[in-house]
Design an enzyme around this catalytic site. Structure first.
Site, mmCIF file in Angstrom:
data_model
loop_
_atom_site.group_PDB
_atom_site.id
_atom_site.type_symbol
_atom_site.label_atom_id
_atom_site.label_comp_id
_atom_site.label_asym_id
_atom_site.label_seq_id
_atom_site.Cartn_x
_atom_site.Cartn_y
_atom_site.Cartn_z
ATOM 1 N N LYS A 24 -12.161 5.592 -6.513
ATOM 2 C CA LYS A 24 -10.829 5.512 -5.927
ATOM 3 C C LYS A 24 -10.904 6.138 -4.549
ATOM 4 O O LYS A 24 -11.257 7.310 -4.392
ATOM 5 C CB LYS A 24 -9.816 6.240 -6.797
ATOM 6 C CG LYS A 24 -8.430 6.247 -6.174
ATOM 7 C CD LYS A 24 -7.384 6.812 -7.097
ATOM 8 C CE LYS A 24 -6.036 6.832 -6.398
ATOM 9 N NZ LYS A 24 -4.978 7.347 -7.262
ATOM 10 N N LYS A 55 -10.853 0.837 -6.535
ATOM 11 C CA LYS A 55 -9.503 0.778 -5.968
ATOM 12 C C LYS A 55 -9.500 1.322 -4.566
ATOM 13 O O LYS A 55 -10.056 2.407 -4.367
ATOM 14 C CB LYS A 55 -8.587 1.616 -6.856
ATOM 15 C CG LYS A 55 -7.177 1.780 -6.353
ATOM 16 C CD LYS A 55 -6.450 2.776 -7.206
ATOM 17 C CE LYS A 55 -5.057 2.983 -6.637
ATOM 18 N NZ LYS A 55 -4.320 3.988 -7.355
HETATM 19 C C1 PBG Z 1 -1.657 8.185 -8.105
HETATM 20 C C2 PBG Z 1 -1.827 6.729 -7.915
HETATM 21 C C3 PBG Z 1 -1.730 6.090 -6.690
HETATM 22 C C4 PBG Z 1 -1.840 4.733 -6.953
HETATM 23 C C5 PBG Z 1 -2.029 4.568 -8.329
HETATM 24 N N1 PBG Z 1 -2.037 5.840 -8.912
HETATM 25 C C6 PBG Z 1 -1.450 6.624 -5.328
HETATM 26 C C7 PBG Z 1 -2.296 7.676 -4.783
HETATM 27 O O1 PBG Z 1 -3.383 7.981 -5.257
HETATM 28 O O2 PBG Z 1 -1.854 8.280 -3.809
HETATM 29 C C8 PBG Z 1 -1.733 3.671 -5.904
HETATM 30 C C9 PBG Z 1 -1.410 2.304 -6.372
HETATM 31 C C10 PBG Z 1 -0.958 1.377 -5.300
HETATM 32 O O3 PBG Z 1 -0.967 1.683 -4.082
HETATM 33 O O4 PBG Z 1 -0.566 0.259 -5.672
HETATM 34 N N2 PBG Z 1 -2.541 8.902 -8.834
#
Ligand code: PBG
Length: 333
Positions: A200, A253
């Site tokens: 991520k 992601k």
């Molecule tokens: C938070 C989380 C995020 C997303 C999914 N879970 C945002 C972040 O890490 O700041 C983002 C999903 C998206 O942008 O569609 N843990």
């Protein structure tokens, strides 16, 4: 006199007829590959999210309607993201594991009404943290790893107790997959899966999501836990650890700007690979299509097919239901 090239190979012969293109088609997209992320809130009614046209913060009825509609269209799984009221956000994010919390209640309602639906839940503290971080924040601003993992375990168990099928930690703390696996097993949830957000990235493409949930960090950024967008090799290190720690599935992601990472992860593991087409990717497509600059059906399906071609088995996408409907109508023309 027509010039004729003397070619031993003419790749176009395999593209000359729709049926022949069908023989040669390497990748395809079906509703079974899609997971629909849904936002929920405590209030009543559905509140549209400006930067994500077609998405809303849903109340319980809205959630049931979306999930049921998705099931009928062939989208068998949802992932839940709660918008927590400001007064329930705390330094220690206790609301994350409240058995009567919004997510926990939503899981029970969905399971009793739609037992065949697969429910994926997000494990991270940002919706519940007054600081807006995925982990606990020390007075000097550091994000505390091991203290956070202990809370994530409680959060995961409370979601599994409520009936979640797949627990998806998105927090990027070290060691959380092993700890969550052990906590689930100790609580008797040996059949609950862990889908790890393995790679991520600290991405600006999460902007609309953070608007949707009011979950942006109050100070600092997420670069000490989420990955540097410059790095590909590091994804393989995270993958190795998650696999050893017991992840059932792994995720990359965002998806579109990280197709190379999806491919590398795909080639390095036998585990199913997920990819998350995030809010910013969705918003970009929506914005251009609303202006008439792109054909939405074609670009949305192409973007999802490309993520599959890169190696994703499943895709989390805000287009899930719409894509399933387009596919039912014949897919990409
Ligand atoms: C938070 C989380 C995020 C997303 C999914 N879970 C945002 C972040 O890490 O700041 C983002 C999903 C998206 O942008 O569609 N843990």
């Amino acid at each position: 006199m027509t010039p004729r090239l003397n070619l031993p190979q003419r790749p176009r012969r395999n593209r000359k007829h729709p049926a022949i293109r069908g023989f040669a088609q390497e990748t395809w997209l079906a509703p079974q590959h899609l997971i629909h992320p849904l936002f929920l809130h405590e209030g009543s009614g559905d509140i549209p999210i400006a930067s994500m046209p077609g998405c809303a913060r849903l109340d319980l009825d809205g959630l049931l309607r979306e999930a049921e509609g998705g099931l009928a269209e062939g989208v068998g799984a949802v992932v839940l993201f709660p918008a927590t009221p400001e007064h329930l956000k705390t330094e220690l994010a206790e609301e994350a594991y409240n058995p009567e919390g919004l997510v926990q209640r939503a899981i029970r309602a969905l399971k009793s009404r739609l037992p065949e639906l697969v429910i994926v839940t997000d494990v991270a503290l940002d919706p519940y943290s007054s600081a807006g971080h995925d982990g606990l924040v020390a007075p000097d601003g550091r994000i505390l790893n091991d203290e956070t993992v202990a809370i994530l375990c409680q959060q995961a168990v409370s979601q599994a107790d409520a009936g979640a099928d797949i627990i998806a930690p998105s927090d990027m703390m070290d060691g959380r997959v092993a700890a969550i696996r052990a906590a689930l097993d100790d609580a008797g949830h040996t059949e609950v899966s862990v889908l790890s957000y393995t790679a991520k990235y600290a991405s600006a493409f999460y902007g609309p999501f953070r608007d949707a949930l009011d979950s942006a960090p109050k100070a600092g950024d997420k670069k000490t836990y989420q990955m540097d967008p410059a790095n590909g090799r590091e994804a393989l290190r995270e993958l190795e650890l998650d696999a050893l720690e017991g992840a059932d599935m792994v995720m990359v992601k965002p998806a579109g700007p990280y197709l190379d990472v999806i491919r590398r992860v795909r080639e390095a593991t036998t585990l199913p690979v997920a990819a998350y087409q995030v809010s910013g990717e969705y918003a970009m497509l929506k914005a251009a299509c609303e202006r008439g600059w792109l054909d939405e059906r074609k670009v949305a399906l192409e973007s999802l097919l490309a993520i599959r071609r890169a190696g994703a088995d499943m895709i989390l996408t805000y287009y899930a239901r719409q894509a399933a409907r387009w596919l039912a109508e014949g897919g990409l023309p």
